[in-house]
Write a protein that holds these residues in place. Structure first.
Motif, short mmCIF file in Angstrom:
data_model
loop_
_atom_site.label_atom_id
_atom_site.label_comp_id
_atom_site.label_asym_id
_atom_site.label_seq_id
_atom_site.Cartn_x
_atom_site.Cartn_y
_atom_site.Cartn_z
N PHE A 26 44.91 -110.18 51.18
CA PHE A 26 46.16 -109.85 50.50
C PHE A 26 46.59 -108.40 50.63
N PHE A 27 45.71 -107.53 51.13
CA PHE A 27 46.03 -106.11 51.26
C PHE A 27 45.70 -105.63 52.66
N ALA A 28 46.54 -104.74 53.19
CA ALA A 28 46.39 -104.21 54.54
C ALA A 28 45.13 -103.36 54.68
N ARG A 29 44.57 -103.40 55.86
CA ARG A 29 43.42 -102.55 56.20
C ARG A 29 43.94 -101.31 56.92
N ASP A 30 43.18 -100.23 56.87
CA ASP A 30 43.55 -99.02 57.60
C ASP A 30 43.64 -99.34 59.09
N GLY A 31 44.70 -98.90 59.72
CA GLY A 31 44.86 -99.09 61.15
C GLY A 31 45.25 -100.50 61.55
N GLU A 32 45.65 -101.33 60.61
CA GLU A 32 46.03 -102.71 60.93
C GLU A 32 47.31 -102.71 61.75
N GLY A 33 47.30 -103.40 62.87
CA GLY A 33 48.48 -103.47 63.73
C GLY A 33 49.52 -104.43 63.17
N ARG A 34 50.70 -104.38 63.74
CA ARG A 34 51.80 -105.21 63.26
C ARG A 34 51.49 -106.70 63.39
#
Length: 119
Positions: free
Chosen positions: A13-21
């Motif tokens: 449910f939450f973005a990770r650091d460096g997550e791509g589009r």
């Protein structure tokens, strides 16, 4: 609590650091799929809108969904909160609609942008 996400890891449910589009889009789709059959989806969504949750998928809405508009509200026109029209902004880096700028040299030697002429 009867939320379907209760036993699901927060990483869905939450973005990770460096997550791509592309990875973000796939992750958000999976998270929203969990929300579609959740018995407390409406309450979760209402919470996110009410407190202005800036991160994560809440009640089937992503950060971008909540930033642009409440999905249950009608689409907004180009007015501000006080009802005045928003001014149209055109980037100084891009030409106005219908113009095809060309770089030219002015008589004093400066580089300027001018509207292209048909030859």
């Amino acid at each position: 609590m009867h939320a379907r996400c209760r036993d699901t890891g927060a990483e869905l449910f939450f973005a990770r650091d460096g997550e791509g589009r592309g990875a973000r889009i796939r992750r958000e789709r999976q998270a929203k799929a969990v929300c579609t059959t959740c018995p407390v989806q409406r309450e979760c969504h209402t919470h996110a809108i009410t407190v202005g949750e800036p991160y994560g998928v809440w009640g089937g809405t992503s950060e971008a969904d909540r930033r642009w508009r409440d999905p249950d509200s009608p689409p907004r026109d180009a007015t501000t909160r006080n009802g005045r029209k928003r001014p149209l902004r055109i980037s100084s880096k891009h030409s106005a609609p219908g113009h095809n700028p060309v770089r030219r040299t002015s008589p004093n030697g400066a580089q300027v942008w001018a509207k292209a002429t048909m030859s």
